[in-house]
Design a protein around this motif. Structure first.
Motif, mmCIF file in Angstrom:
data_model
loop_
_atom_site.group_PDB
_atom_site.id
_atom_site.type_symbol
_atom_site.label_atom_id
_atom_site.label_comp_id
_atom_site.label_asym_id
_atom_site.label_seq_id
_atom_site.Cartn_x
_atom_site.Cartn_y
_atom_site.Cartn_z
ATOM 1 N N GLU A 1 0.737 -1.326 0.103
ATOM 2 C CA GLU A 1 -0.029 -0.022 0.065
ATOM 3 C C GLU A 1 0.850 1.367 0.125
ATOM 4 O O GLU A 1 0.790 2.270 -0.757
ATOM 5 N N LEU B 1 1.125 3.849 -2.981
ATOM 6 C CA LEU B 1 0.743 5.350 -2.835
ATOM 7 C C LEU B 1 1.716 6.188 -3.149
ATOM 8 O O LEU B 1 1.818 7.308 -3.806
ATOM 9 N N SER C 1 -3.706 5.766 -6.549
ATOM 10 C CA SER C 1 -4.649 6.444 -5.664
ATOM 11 C C SER C 1 -5.069 5.170 -4.720
ATOM 12 O O SER C 1 -4.999 4.224 -4.887
ATOM 13 N N ILE C 2 -5.741 5.637 -3.681
ATOM 14 C CA ILE C 2 -6.110 4.943 -2.424
ATOM 15 C C ILE C 2 -7.025 3.750 -3.390
ATOM 16 O O ILE C 2 -7.094 2.674 -2.893
ATOM 17 N N ALA C 3 -7.949 4.142 -4.175
ATOM 18 C CA ALA C 3 -8.907 3.353 -4.669
ATOM 19 C C ALA C 3 -8.433 2.398 -5.536
ATOM 20 O O ALA C 3 -8.889 1.267 -5.580
ATOM 21 N N ALA D 1 -6.918 -0.212 -3.265
ATOM 22 C CA ALA D 1 -7.961 -1.224 -2.813
ATOM 23 C C ALA D 1 -8.485 -2.135 -3.658
ATOM 24 O O ALA D 1 -8.996 -3.105 -3.209
ATOM 25 N N PRO E 1 -7.654 -0.020 2.954
ATOM 26 C CA PRO E 1 -7.906 1.496 2.982
ATOM 27 C C PRO E 1 -9.220 1.645 2.088
ATOM 28 O O PRO E 1 -9.431 1.112 1.203
ATOM 29 N N THR E 2 -9.946 2.726 2.288
ATOM 30 C CA THR E 2 -11.182 3.631 1.640
ATOM 31 C C THR E 2 -10.695 4.700 1.659
ATOM 32 O O THR E 2 -10.207 5.497 2.370
ATOM 33 N N SER E 3 -11.595 5.307 0.472
ATOM 34 C CA SER E 3 -11.305 6.854 0.168
ATOM 35 C C SER E 3 -12.500 7.524 0.226
ATOM 36 O O SER E 3 -13.542 6.849 -0.137
ATOM 37 N N GLY E 4 -12.496 8.629 0.897
ATOM 38 C CA GLY E 4 -13.852 9.464 0.835
ATOM 39 C C GLY E 4 -14.282 9.845 -0.433
ATOM 40 O O GLY E 4 -13.213 10.138 -1.293
ATOM 41 N N LYS E 5 -15.461 10.009 -0.651
ATOM 42 C CA LYS E 5 -15.927 10.668 -2.013
ATOM 43 C C LYS E 5 -15.531 12.092 -2.035
ATOM 44 O O LYS E 5 -15.902 13.004 -1.057
ATOM 45 N N ARG E 6 -15.088 12.349 -3.148
ATOM 46 C CA ARG E 6 -14.957 13.824 -3.568
ATOM 47 C C ARG E 6 -15.984 14.295 -4.225
ATOM 48 O O ARG E 6 -15.965 13.975 -5.585
#
Length: 208
Positions: free
Chosen positions: A33, A37, A42-44, A47, A81-86
């Motif tokens: 990870e 990165l 990206s984290i997405a 993941a 990991p999870t990524s917040g929605k932008r």
């Protein structure tokens, strides 16, 4: 299958000889990870690869091929990991500019209008757009089931309905197949003669 194959290629290249159930540890997954990165991924994306790996682990675990000790995911081990929605928006003025802009090449205007059709249909997925048929439209209402849900769910697929606004109807009038029989595709993207692989490559190209 494409998603799993891509994940396999990436993970195999990274872990090399240690790419096995018994060798992969939470520490190695954290290293993967961090390294990816650091490369600007990206984290997405990270993941996505690791969810594919976890799914294979889950299958192996349910079949008794590995023990709990070999399972590197979960609480106090490695958590994907999870990524917040932008939320990225464009102004109404920009949308109007897109509507009004005309390319010299007709095919570019077609793809632009497919994007606009997606926009006017509440973000309708491009694969679903490709599979739409005239039978999906009754009295200006578009009713369909997601292709993803139709093919993968054991439960009855949720039916989605939305009113086609003036802009969406104009795009259908402009680009829709001339033969409006109910079982014909709405847009000239797929044909009944295509096999599954050809359809896959075609709607992937549409998305691209």
């Amino acid at each position: 299958s494409t998603s799993y194959q891509t994940a396999y290629n990436v993970l195999k290249a990274y872990f090399g000889s240690k790419f096995s159930f018994q060798h992969i540890t939470p520490t190695l997954l954290r290293n993967f990870e961090n390294d990816y990165l650091a490369k600007g991924k990206s984290i997405a994306t990270v993941a996505l690869y690791l969810r594919s790996l976890r799914a294979v682990y889950n299958d192996a675990k349910s079949e008794g091929s590995i023990s709990d000790a070999d399972y590197p995911f979960g609480r106090k081990k490695y958590v994907i990991p999870t990524s917040g929605k932008r939320n990225v928006g464009i102004s109404k003025a920009q949308v109007l500019e897109i509507h009004q802009y005309q390319f010299e090449e007709p095919i570019r205007n077609f793809y632009k209008d497919m994007w606009l059709f997606c926009f006017h249909c509440n973000g309708l997925n491009f694969k679903d757009i490709a599979y739409l048929k005239y039978a999906n439209i009754v009295n200006g209402v578009l009713t369909f089931t997601r292709e993803k849900a139709r093919l993968s769910s054991r439960k009855a697929a949720k039916i989605i309905s939305l009113n086609l606004n003036k802009n969406a109807l104009e795009i259908i009038a402009k680009w829709g197949n001339a033969d409006k029989k109910k079982n014909n595709f709405l847009f000239p993207i797929l044909t009944d003669e295509m096999d599954v692989k050809t359809k896959f490559r075609t709607y992937r190209q549409l998305t691209k």
